[in-house]
Enzyme design. Structure first.
Site, PDB file in Angstrom:
ATOM      1  N   HIS A  92     -58.288 -57.537  51.759  1.00 46.37           N
ATOM      2  CA  HIS A  92     -58.313 -58.689  51.609  1.00 46.37           C
ATOM      3  C   HIS A  92     -57.772 -59.844  52.433  1.00 46.37           C
ATOM      4  CE1 HIS A  92     -58.393 -55.791  47.741  1.00 46.37           C
ATOM      5  NE2 HIS A  92     -58.856 -57.061  47.453  1.00 46.37           N
ATOM      6  N   ASP A 128     -54.227 -59.983  52.088  1.00 43.73           N
ATOM      7  CA  ASP A 128     -52.816 -58.499  52.052  1.00 43.73           C
ATOM      8  C   ASP A 128     -52.141 -58.404  53.602  1.00 43.73           C
ATOM      9  OD1 ASP A 128     -54.374 -57.660  50.038  1.00 43.73           O
ATOM     10  OD2 ASP A 128     -55.661 -56.219  51.350  1.00 43.73           O
ATOM     11  N   GLU A 187     -69.159 -55.225  43.012  1.00 50.39           N
ATOM     12  CA  GLU A 187     -67.845 -53.975  42.609  1.00 50.39           C
ATOM     13  C   GLU A 187     -67.723 -54.057  41.482  1.00 50.39           C
ATOM     14  OE1 GLU A 187     -64.317 -52.944  45.185  1.00 50.39           O
ATOM     15  OE2 GLU A 187     -63.346 -51.947  43.300  1.00 50.39           O
ATOM     16  N   GLU A 245     -67.091 -47.856  42.382  1.00 47.33           N
ATOM     17  CA  GLU A 245     -65.395 -47.279  42.318  1.00 47.33           C
ATOM     18  C   GLU A 245     -65.130 -46.079  40.872  1.00 47.33           C
ATOM     19  OE1 GLU A 245     -61.903 -49.785  43.710  1.00 47.33           O
ATOM     20  OE2 GLU A 245     -60.636 -48.794  42.354  1.00 47.33           O
ATOM     21  N   HIS A 294     -63.352 -46.985  37.986  1.00 49.55           N
ATOM     22  CA  HIS A 294     -63.853 -48.070  37.238  1.00 49.55           C
ATOM     23  C   HIS A 294     -65.092 -47.257  36.483  1.00 49.55           C
ATOM     24  CE1 HIS A 294     -62.032 -51.447  40.626  1.00 49.55           C
ATOM     25  NE2 HIS A 294     -61.500 -50.632  40.270  1.00 49.55           N
ATOM     26  N   ASP A 326     -65.750 -46.658  46.520  1.00 48.33           N
ATOM     27  CA  ASP A 326     -64.505 -47.021  46.619  1.00 48.33           C
ATOM     28  C   ASP A 326     -63.792 -45.186  46.394  1.00 48.33           C
ATOM     29  OD1 ASP A 326     -63.832 -49.265  48.026  1.00 48.33           O
ATOM     30  OD2 ASP A 326     -63.008 -50.308  46.356  1.00 48.33           O
ATOM     31  N   ASP A 371     -56.002 -48.164  35.651  1.00 46.04           N
ATOM     32  CA  ASP A 371     -56.881 -48.062  36.972  1.00 46.04           C
ATOM     33  C   ASP A 371     -55.733 -47.011  37.920  1.00 46.04           C
ATOM     34  OD1 ASP A 371     -58.685 -48.338  38.617  1.00 46.04           O
ATOM     35  OD2 ASP A 371     -58.228 -49.957  39.710  1.00 46.04           O
ATOM     36  N   ASP A 414     -55.742 -45.346  40.533  1.00 47.89           N
ATOM     37  CA  ASP A 414     -56.364 -45.032  41.962  1.00 47.89           C
ATOM     38  C   ASP A 414     -56.250 -44.154  42.492  1.00 47.89           C
ATOM     39  OD1 ASP A 414     -57.899 -47.511  41.491  1.00 47.89           O
ATOM     40  OD2 ASP A 414     -56.865 -48.684  42.150  1.00 47.89           O
ATOM     41  N   ASP A 444     -59.689 -46.454  48.098  1.00 46.09           N
ATOM     42  CA  ASP A 444     -59.149 -47.787  47.269  1.00 46.09           C
ATOM     43  C   ASP A 444     -58.358 -46.561  46.084  1.00 46.09           C
ATOM     44  OD1 ASP A 444     -57.766 -49.580  46.174  1.00 46.09           O
ATOM     45  OD2 ASP A 444     -60.611 -49.871  45.105  1.00 46.09           O
TER      46      ASP A 444
HETATM   47  C1  XUL Z   1     -59.418 -53.737  41.619  1.00 46.08           C
HETATM   48  C2  XUL Z   1     -60.793 -52.965  43.190  1.00 46.08           C
HETATM   49  C3  XUL Z   1     -59.969 -54.136  44.279  1.00 46.08           C
HETATM   50  C4  XUL Z   1     -61.574 -54.271  45.180  1.00 46.08           C
HETATM   51  C5  XUL Z   1     -61.682 -55.165  46.135  1.00 46.08           C
HETATM   52  O1  XUL Z   1     -59.010 -52.578  41.014  1.00 46.08           O
HETATM   53  O2  XUL Z   1     -60.471 -52.369  43.156  1.00 46.08           O
HETATM   54  O3  XUL Z   1     -59.377 -53.634  45.117  1.00 46.08           O
HETATM   55  O4  XUL Z   1     -61.719 -52.856  45.771  1.00 46.08           O
HETATM   56  O5  XUL Z   1     -61.265 -56.759  45.992  1.00 46.08           O
HETATM   57 CO    CO Z   2     -61.910 -50.879  44.493  1.00 41.18          CO
END
Ligand code: XUL
Ligand code: CO
Length: 436
Positions: free
Chosen positions: A100, A103, A231, A267, A270, A295, A306, A308, A338
């Site tokens: 991003h 970032d 996404e 993702e 998600h 992702d 989430d 991750d 991600d």
């Molecule tokens: C948030 C997410 C983000 C996107 C990019 O849950 O997955 O990091 O991948 O904005």
């Molecule tokens: Co993501």
């Protein structure tokens, strides 16, 4: 300066290796199903978790030890961090990264200053890309952290927040283009609602579509031909995110004439937050011709948010790779981690262990998926299940030769449909286990 003096390039050592800093399955050059693993998997490291994640949670601050950080939010520190990022990605052997705008460079006191900061770090990213050959999988703009986006960006009731977000996307597209980025992602950070009493949903959706059309138009204007992605995510930060799952995104893209311009970036965590499997999401996107990128991560079924985490479950990666291969595999997209190391895994070396594990899990999933396909038994079972659609009445229906009245006539004459056959779910699940 080296940030990881004790680590060399991560080698492939094969399944018998006991070295935790080696790949046991990911051999970039190995040909699987007619293509090198490198090109099937297109691994990508995310800047936001791996180089900006501090390990903070709602109950305590960051724990991460990152000796290369000088503790300031300066451009110089950001440039130094960018060099460290490339040292890491190069030693890991991942061909791509993603970021991003916020970032990589600190936000300034004004939009102009933020853009200047970004340029100053992008020039280092460009140098490092050229030095290492590592490429940008996709760029994106952070339209969710700054308080100006508390009500959303493309869906904000504040038209100047929308305008600011548009300016940010314009700049993010320019730098993605300058860095030769292969794509650009929209994750609808705060594009959703907390409460419908204060929300004009129809208007917000119209605005979000206008926002995306503006991005598509600007990409044309500057000659950016990378793939746009959207996404899906159902909740967090808002109670309801408009891009809640693959099906909701597809519906939105169709309604607003955006199907030709955006594919989906799916993702795993998600998907599960949406009450789906990742396999379901990949199949949904693939069937609509909108499969873009993934992702790669995983959630924790006992935690409702989430998390991750890095993917290590071979069954999951096999499902992902089998479904991806069914639709021709990844082209512009990649397997983008991600994912973040746990708060308790605070040392720099944990970043290596995490990525090595994720890459090996996907490499194994790819090889198993390729075995399933090469063996052909699963495909034969599925083909057999639909065989009565390939000839006779089924083929006539598929060819559009029937209507309700003609089908009624056939069934009145027959009196009852042919008996069903078993779905053989358990036998198929047993079969899949024989490849693992
Ligand atoms: C948030 C997410 C983000 C996107 C990019 O849950 O997955 O990091 O991948 O904005
Ligand atoms: Co993501």
């Amino acid at each position: 300066m080296t940030a990881f003096p004790d680590i060399d390039r991560i080698p492939f050592e094969g399944p018998d290796s006991k070295n935790p800093l080696a790949f046991r399955y990911y051999d970039a050059d190995e040909i699987v199903d007619g293509k090198a693993m490198r090109d099937h998997l297109r691994f990508s490291v995310v800047y936001w978790h791996t180089f900006r994640g501090q390990g903070a949670d709602p109950f305590g601050p960051g724990t991460a030890v990152r000796p290369w950080e000088d503790g300031t939010d300066s451009v110089e520190n950001a440039q130094q961090r960018a060099r460290v990022a490339f040292e890491f990605i190069e030693k890991l052997g991942a061909p791509f990264y993603a970021f991003h705008d916020r970032d990589v460079a600190p936000e300034g006191a004004s939009l102009r200053e933020s853009n200047e900061n970004l340029d100053a770090v992008v020039s280092v990213l460009k140098e490092e890309q050229e030095r290492t050959g590592i490429k940008l999988l996709w760029g994106t703009a952070n339209l969710f952290s700054n308080p100006r986006y508390m009500h959303g960006a493309g869906t904000s009731p504040n038209s100047e927040a929308f305008a600011y977000a548009a300016a940010q996307v314009k700049k993010a597209l320019e730098v993605t283009h300058e860095l030769g980025g292969e794509g650009y992602t929209f994750w609808g950070g705060r594009e959703g609602y907390q409460n419908l009493w204060n929300t004009d949903m129809r208007r917000e959706l119209d605005h979000l579509a206008m926002f995306l059309h503006m991005a598509v138009d600007y990409a044309k204007e500057i000659g950016f031909t990378g793939q746009f992605y959207i996404e899906p995510k159902p909740k967090e930060p808002t109670k309801h995110q408009y891009d809640s799952d693959a099906a909701a995104c597809l519906n939105f893209l169709r309604q607003y004439d955006l199907m030709d311009h955006l594919k989906l970036n799916l993702e795993t965590n998600h998907a599960t937050l949406a009450g789906h499997t990742m396999q379901h999401e990949i199949d949904t996107a693939g069937a609509a011709g909108a499969l873009g990128s993934i992702d790669a991560n995983t959630g924790d079924m006992l935690l409702g948010w989430d998390t991750d985490q890095f993917p290590t479950d071979i069954y999951l990666t096999t499902q992902c790779m089998h479904t991806l291969l069914k639709y021709g595999g990844l082209t512009t997209g990649g397997v983008n981690f991600d994912a973040k190391v746990r708060r308790e895994s605070f040392e720099p070396i944990d970043l290596f262990y995490a990525h090595i594990g994720g890459m090996d899990a996907f490499a194994r999933g790819l090889k198993i998926a390729a075995d399933i396909r090469a063996d052909g038994r699963l495909e034969a079972i599925v083909n057999e299940r639909y065989a009565n659609w390939t000839s006779g009445l089924g083929a006539e229906i598929e060819a559009g030769k029937h209507n309700l009245a003609s089908l009624e006539k056939i069934m009145l004459a027959k009196g009852e449909a042919t008996a069903n056959v078993s779905g053989r779910q358990e036998m198929i699940e047993n079969l899949i286990n024989t490849y693992l």
